[in-house]
Design an enzyme around this catalytic site. Sequence first.
Site, PDB file in Angstrom:
ATOM      1  N   GLU A  22       0.876  -1.171   0.000  1.00 52.31           N
ATOM      2  CA  GLU A  22       0.000   0.000   0.000  1.00 52.31           C
ATOM      3  C   GLU A  22       0.909   1.216   0.000  1.00 52.31           C
ATOM      4  O   GLU A  22       1.662   1.443   0.948  1.00 52.31           O
ATOM      5  CB  GLU A  22      -0.927   0.043   1.214  1.00 52.31           C
ATOM      6  CG  GLU A  22      -1.882   1.243   1.110  1.00 52.31           C
ATOM      7  CD  GLU A  22      -2.704   1.510   2.374  1.00 52.31           C
ATOM      8  OE1 GLU A  22      -3.544   2.432   2.316  1.00 52.31           O
ATOM      9  OE2 GLU A  22      -2.495   0.848   3.402  1.00 52.31           O
ATOM     10  N   ASP A  78       5.021   4.802   3.722  1.00 47.86           N
ATOM     11  CA  ASP A  78       4.703   6.217   3.850  1.00 47.86           C
ATOM     12  C   ASP A  78       5.900   6.909   4.476  1.00 47.86           C
ATOM     13  O   ASP A  78       6.640   6.298   5.245  1.00 47.86           O
ATOM     14  CB  ASP A  78       3.447   6.430   4.714  1.00 47.86           C
ATOM     15  CG  ASP A  78       2.724   7.728   4.377  1.00 47.86           C
ATOM     16  OD1 ASP A  78       3.350   8.804   4.522  1.00 47.86           O
ATOM     17  OD2 ASP A  78       1.550   7.686   3.984  1.00 47.86           O
ATOM     18  N   ASP A  98      -2.979  12.254  -3.099  1.00 54.86           N
ATOM     19  CA  ASP A  98      -3.170  13.644  -3.518  1.00 54.86           C
ATOM     20  C   ASP A  98      -3.195  13.654  -5.049  1.00 54.86           C
ATOM     21  O   ASP A  98      -2.247  13.193  -5.693  1.00 54.86           O
ATOM     22  CB  ASP A  98      -1.996  14.487  -3.007  1.00 54.86           C
ATOM     23  CG  ASP A  98      -2.187  15.978  -3.259  1.00 54.86           C
ATOM     24  OD1 ASP A  98      -2.848  16.347  -4.256  1.00 54.86           O
ATOM     25  OD2 ASP A  98      -1.651  16.775  -2.477  1.00 54.86           O
ATOM     26  N   LYS A 121      -2.689  20.538 -10.362  1.00 51.29           N
ATOM     27  CA  LYS A 121      -1.973  21.533 -11.158  1.00 51.29           C
ATOM     28  C   LYS A 121      -0.976  20.861 -12.099  1.00 51.29           C
ATOM     29  O   LYS A 121      -0.299  19.911 -11.716  1.00 51.29           O
ATOM     30  CB  LYS A 121      -1.249  22.525 -10.253  1.00 51.29           C
ATOM     31  CG  LYS A 121      -2.187  23.418  -9.452  1.00 51.29           C
ATOM     32  CD  LYS A 121      -1.417  24.425  -8.625  1.00 51.29           C
ATOM     33  CE  LYS A 121      -2.372  25.338  -7.845  1.00 51.29           C
ATOM     34  NZ  LYS A 121      -1.633  26.331  -7.024  1.00 51.29           N
ATOM     35  N   ASP A 158     -11.257   9.517  -4.419  1.00 50.42           N
ATOM     36  CA  ASP A 158     -12.455  10.352  -4.507  1.00 50.42           C
ATOM     37  C   ASP A 158     -12.319  11.370  -5.626  1.00 50.42           C
ATOM     38  O   ASP A 158     -13.262  12.108  -5.914  1.00 50.42           O
ATOM     39  CB  ASP A 158     -12.675  11.098  -3.195  1.00 50.42           C
ATOM     40  CG  ASP A 158     -11.573  12.123  -2.962  1.00 50.42           C
ATOM     41  OD1 ASP A 158     -10.388  11.720  -2.930  1.00 50.42           O
ATOM     42  OD2 ASP A 158     -11.874  13.327  -2.842  1.00 50.42           O
TER      43      ASP A 158
END
Length: 222
Positions: free
Chosen positions: A50, A75, A124, A128, A160
């Site tokens: 993950e 992470d 994220d 841009k 999402d």
Amino acid sequence: MGSKNKLKRFQENETFSNVIQPTRDEVVNGFPLKGKWNTHFKNDNPIVLELGCGKGEYTVGLAKKFPNKNFIGIDIKGARFWKGAKEAIEGNLPNVCFIRTQIELIDHIFGEAEVSEIWITFPDPQIKYKRTKHRMTNSVFLERYRQVLKADGTVNLKTDSEFMHGYTLGLLHGLGLEVLYANHDVYKNEGSPKEVLEIQTFYENQYLEKGKPITFVRFRVN
């Protein structure tokens, strides 16, 4: 989160047997577990990653559902995955591990064809244009995934962000890569895998409360 809480979590991570926190130099200059992760888990079960695991909800949730697979959450923010690491230890889940490092280094951490599956959950979207290089499904990242995945390995993107969903599908189509499944609203449209519906992250619950559709894509890069 207060600085005292962060410090406490960093210190507790140091004591967890399922947390690995190498320096960048240790990763890029011959990481000892590269190509040898099954010696860490002491079995030959498939390895699932993950990426950007946050609190580790998917890492732990999948480990509970699939005890015959090994799950590694990655992470750079150790204070976040502290929660998942602690839950895995308290739940006696030997098939869970967390690494504090940068995702772009995965080809230094895993050997060629060592990984069976990758999950990317609510990254994220980096909307841009100048942030394109940071999108976790851009062509550079896809190449890194290809290097570590087995020939039949899969990548799962749950997000999402309709932008991220569409961007990824467009890129996959342009590169001629195989899309195994795509759904732009997993809770409204039937057919999503159970693990997509039954495991929900902290952020996902926030998005659902706002009425945002959750999307999912499963694809191959080989």
